[in-house]
Write an enzyme that holds these catalytic residues in place. Structure first.
Site, mmCIF file in Angstrom:
data_model
loop_
_atom_site.group_PDB
_atom_site.id
_atom_site.type_symbol
_atom_site.label_atom_id
_atom_site.label_comp_id
_atom_site.label_asym_id
_atom_site.label_seq_id
_atom_site.Cartn_x
_atom_site.Cartn_y
_atom_site.Cartn_z
ATOM 1 N N ASP A 287 0.865 -1.184 0.000
ATOM 2 C CA ASP A 287 0.000 0.000 0.000
ATOM 3 C C ASP A 287 0.900 1.232 0.000
ATOM 4 O O ASP A 287 2.116 1.130 0.221
ATOM 5 C CB ASP A 287 -0.886 -0.042 1.258
ATOM 6 C CG ASP A 287 -1.927 1.067 1.262
ATOM 7 O OD1 ASP A 287 -2.317 1.532 0.179
ATOM 8 O OD2 ASP A 287 -2.350 1.466 2.366
ATOM 9 N N GLU B 52 2.613 4.743 -4.161
ATOM 10 C CA GLU B 52 2.605 5.662 -5.324
ATOM 11 C C GLU B 52 3.949 6.342 -5.507
ATOM 12 O O GLU B 52 4.293 6.607 -6.659
ATOM 13 C CB GLU B 52 1.495 6.702 -5.135
ATOM 14 C CG GLU B 52 0.091 6.128 -5.177
ATOM 15 C CD GLU B 52 -0.284 5.299 -3.954
ATOM 16 O OE1 GLU B 52 0.244 5.587 -2.868
ATOM 17 O OE2 GLU B 52 -1.074 4.364 -4.089
ATOM 18 N N ASP C 154 -9.196 3.623 -1.841
ATOM 19 C CA ASP C 154 -10.108 4.083 -0.792
ATOM 20 C C ASP C 154 -11.440 4.591 -1.328
ATOM 21 O O ASP C 154 -11.712 5.801 -1.338
ATOM 22 C CB ASP C 154 -9.418 5.165 0.045
ATOM 23 C CG ASP C 154 -8.195 4.610 0.753
ATOM 24 O OD1 ASP C 154 -8.059 3.366 0.826
ATOM 25 O OD2 ASP C 154 -7.365 5.415 1.223
HETATM 26 C C1 GLC Z 1 -4.687 3.413 2.903
HETATM 27 C C2 GLC Z 1 -5.182 2.191 2.176
HETATM 28 C C3 GLC Z 1 -6.180 1.459 3.023
HETATM 29 C C4 GLC Z 1 -5.542 1.110 4.354
HETATM 30 C C5 GLC Z 1 -5.017 2.350 5.046
HETATM 31 C C6 GLC Z 1 -4.252 2.028 6.314
HETATM 32 O O1 GLC Z 1 -5.707 4.330 3.066
HETATM 33 O O2 GLC Z 1 -5.709 2.519 0.925
HETATM 34 O O3 GLC Z 1 -6.657 0.313 2.375
HETATM 35 O O4 GLC Z 1 -6.463 0.453 5.161
HETATM 36 O O5 GLC Z 1 -4.160 3.055 4.178
HETATM 37 O O6 GLC Z 1 -3.176 1.217 6.056
#
Ligand code: GLC
Length: 783
Positions: free
Chosen positions: A407, A410, A484
């Site tokens: 995650d 980017e 998200d």
């Molecule tokens: C980001 C991700 C989400 C995750 C959060 C905490 O917002 O897109 O899926 O739960 O970070 O790690």
């Protein structure tokens, strides 16, 4: 006239076109054949034209002849040696292969590409290739009102991207994903044009900020990149499936995922302790709701330090993971790229000591704020760093973990620009360049490091990787979820075109957060979303901190029963889905696809957003609004049958379909088949009975499909350990003929035959491999 085109919004425009800093490539002054490519020297630069395959041509523009070809992170194949016919006239040059014709206008240089019948695909007239004095590169192509555009990776909005403008710049967007919210997390600078039922494609291989503009001008679209080389490929098609085959030939395909990754996944930001995770797993088991994966979001870590566990919350991760695996549940932890700046933290120490983190040209490190506070970021553009990061994953694999969730890659940074300073310098495997030039590839390279590292450590088992960010080629390493979203009906609706376009962009393994991530979900929304999730390639329920918990049982028994039924249905469909995943891994054809992919001549499918196909013969038409129990369903040509009621529907028609909250309309094409298993509540993949369900037609129809199976968890399939069965079904008023047309592989399955069930048999006689079947209720294909 120029004011009608993208020139009207020319970035360097000051009054007239002539006074801008745009430089057209100019006139051809020389042509040279170099091995299998052609070099055009023009007044203001150079253009290379390379036939990659009979049906793929690559065009690159170089401002200086000394400018080398940039190394692609997306393209994994070399060009093939092919015969090209060359013809030169005074003002024109013609080049052709068996499947493509390229016409070059010399003054000025304009390159147009046609199929073998001279039908225009990608053409240039008034405008062609050029660049700006600030380093931007651009190409213009002609378009017309009949063009429909698909792909572009992960974009909000509707299926058909006609009249849209999109940017590629991997971005962490927590704010609502509205139709105009762009860009999001993934950059796939590729699209497909459907024109009069025929498709062709373009892949614009540039990892800096890139803009596709199909909006600003009527007869022209443009593709522009902020920096780097103008480098694009044209795919000849002619069908949407051909274009995907061509694009994924170039950028690679998804390896077959482990079967467990195709099951139901449960996540939340965060399940915060071992106790909570155990309770969650126990609930699934008690309620007989199958679940294959439970995710650990950022709270599992010690102060958000990757490659650690918080000792208080998770005192014994090894035992937790082993106990859950015993119950058939895998644990997948999140791993973000940001490494906490902490001189007492081994990963930070190692990274600094071994020079693994991103730096400025001057040698100082780049620091940015993410979950752990001030953090550094591994330079994944450097092979040494990718190997280091990959090896670090033994921390997880030693604990029995087989899947990783990437995650914030980017990379996301909590600052105004949302990302790393574009002036940071990357090592880029020996060809240093700025973050500005390489931003969009950071997530892909993190994925490569993670996937390859896990693969090495899993001793022959297939890793699973989920990623948020990526670039063309991401499918080689990871499944992509759409980030998200929110618990809005609109986001459920939008997830369909979004996932279908991701599928059309080579990413077959994709899905949204079921139930919605941010905001509070509710019983009806979660129920309808779970029905859809059961048929999206990636099926994970995930929700944000401080929102309503949304496990299937949170809203009472009535809803729990329905969600359980659909999660179980997913497992029943697993053999069908697995065969489609295998097919995606060899052809690039997505598992979940828009109807236009199978019916490219049917204009009613061109912007059909609220229905999708699973493979080539199943249509899913979910209800995606509150309080609604009737919806219009468009069924294209052919005859269709309701999967549950068996009721027949004719095609080329819109039908009003009733669907109570516990119903998901699914239609199977008559004359075709689907394969199902007997497994609905267990979490281990020991399917013991596989059934081919035939939906006969009393018209003349022919259908072929491939049933595929293997051990579902190792790479033994690469050594012949699989079953592949090609089956042909011919129907008519008098007969149903079933023929095994080929059989490959030597995998010993836990079942010895495939049962055949024929639904709604009329008076037709049934033949299996040319022999008349006496007892249709006792019909098997022996393996
Ligand atoms: C980001 C991700 C989400 C995750 C959060 C905490 O917002 O897109 O899926 O739960 O970070 O790690």
């Amino acid at each position: 006239m120029l004011e009608d085109t993208s020139f009207a919004i020319h970035p360097g425009k000051k009054g007239t076109i002539e006074s801008t800093n745009f430089i057209d490539i100019g006139n051809v002054t020389d042509v040279e054949k170099q091995k299998s490519r052609y070099l055009f020297t023009c007044t203001n630069g150079y253009v290379y034209l390379t036939f990659y395959r009979q049906d793929i041509v690559r065009i690159t523009m170089h401002q200086k002849i000394s400018q080398p070809f940039e190394k692609s992170r997306a393209v994994i194949v070399e060009q093939q040696e092919i015969d090209v016919t060359y013809e030169e006239k005074k003002e024109h040059i013609g080049l052709s292969t068996k499947q493509l014709k390229v016409g070059i206008n010399k003054s000025p240089f304009r390159v147009s590409i046609f199929d073998e019948n001279s039908t225009p695909l990608v053409t240039e007239e008034s405008h062609g290739l050029g660049y700006f004095t600030n380093g931007e590169v651009i190409c213009y192509k002609t378009t017309n009102q009949d063009d429909h555009f698909y792909g572009f990776g992960e974009k909000t909005g509707f299926l058909d991207k006609k009249g849209e403008k999109y940017e590629m710049w991997n971005s962490d967007v927590y704010a609502p994903h509205n139709p105009e919210t762009d860009p999001l997390y993934e950059s796939i600078p590729y699209f497909m044009t459907l024109r009069d039922g025929r498709a062709h494609g373009i892949f614009f291989d540039n990892t800096s900020r890139t803009t596709f503009d199909m909006k600003s001008a009527k007869d022209i679209y443009s593709i522009k990149a902020e920096t780097g080389q103008l480098d694009y490929y044209v795919f000849a098609g002619p069908s949407p499936k051909d274009v995907l085959e061509q694009y994924t030939y170039l950028t690679g395909r998804m390896p077959i995922p482990p079967k467990w990754a195709l099951g139901y996944h449960q996540s939340r930001y965060s399940y915060q302790s071992e106790h909570e995770v155990r309770e969650l797993a126990a609930n699934f088991i008690k309620k007989e709701i199958p679940v294959d994966v439970i995710y650990l979001d950022i709270h599992y870590m010690d102060g958000y330090r990757v490659f650690t566990f918080d000792n208080e919350r998770f005192p014994n991760p090894q035992k937790l993971i082993a106990d859950l695996k015993q119950q058939g549940i895998r644990v997948v932890p999140i791993v973000d790229p940001g490494v906490k700046k902490d001189p007492e933290y081994n990963i930070y120490q190692e990274g600094i000591n071994q020079d693994h983190f991103c730096k400025y040209l001057e040698g100082n490190h780049y620091f940015g704020d993410v979950w752990p506070g001030t953090s550094t970021f591994p330079d994944f553009t450097d092979e040494k760093v990718r190997n280091w990061w990959g090896e670090k994953h033994s921390f997880y694999s030693d604990l029995g973990i087989e899947g990783i969730w990437n995650d914030m890659n980017e990379p996301a940074v909590f600052n105004e620009t949302k990302t790393m300073d574009v002036q940071v310098m990357h090592k880029n495997d020996g060809k240093p360049d700025t973050h500005r030039a390489l931003h969009n590839v950071y997530g892909l390279l993190m994925g490569e490091a993670t996937y390859e590292g896990m693969k090495k450590q899993l001793n022959g088992k297939r890793p699973f990787l989920l990623t948020r960010a990526g670039y063309s080629g991401v499918q080689r390493y990871a499944s992509v979820w759409t980030g998200d979203n929110r618990s809005f009906w609109e986001h459920l609706q939008m997830s369909l075109p979004m996932c279908m376009n991701l599928g059309l962009s080579g990413v077959a393994f994709t899905g949204p957060d079921v139930g919605g991530f941010a905001h509070d979900t509710n019983a009806e929304l979660l129920t309808r979303w779970t029905q859809v999730g059961a048929f999206t390639p990636y099926f994970r329920n995930h929700s944000a901190i401080d929102t309503q918990y949304q496990e299937p049982w949170q809203f009472g028994e009535k809803y729990e029963e329905i969600m359980k039924k659909y999660i179980q249905l997913r497992y029943k469909w697993m053999p069908q889905l697995y065969s489609l995943f295998q097919s995606a891994s060899t052809s690039g054809a997505p598992v979940m696809r828009p109807l236009l992919m199978e019916y490219p001549n049917d204009a009613k499918t061109y912007n059909l957003n609220d229905q999708f196909m699973i493979g080539d013969n199943v249509i899913v038409a979910p209800v995606m609004s509150p309080g609604i129990t009737d919806r219009a369903v468009y069924l294209p040509s052919g005859d269709w049958v309701d999967y549950v009621s068996g009721e027949a529907y004719s095609g080329n028609k819109v039908h009003l379909i009733h669907a109570e909250l516990d119903q998901l309309p699914i239609f199977i094409k008559q004359g075709s088949a689907i394969v199902q298993g007997n497994l609905v509540s267990s979490m281990e993949y020991k399917q013991t009975k596989i059934t081919i369900h035939i939906y006969p037609s009393d018209k003349e129809t022919q259908y072929t499909f491939t049933y595929y199976d293997d051990d579902g968890e190792t790479f033994a399939y690469q050594n012949d350990q699989f079953i592949e069965l090609g089956i042909e079904i011919n129907c008519s008023e008098e007969s149903i003929e079933l023929d095994v047309i080929n059989q490959k592989g030597s995998y010993q399955a836990p079942y010895s035959n495939l049962a055949i069930q024929i639904h709604g048999l009329n008076r037709q006689k049934v033949y299996l491999n040319d022999s008349l079947v006496k007892d249709v209720n006792n019909l098997y294909i022996e393996l």
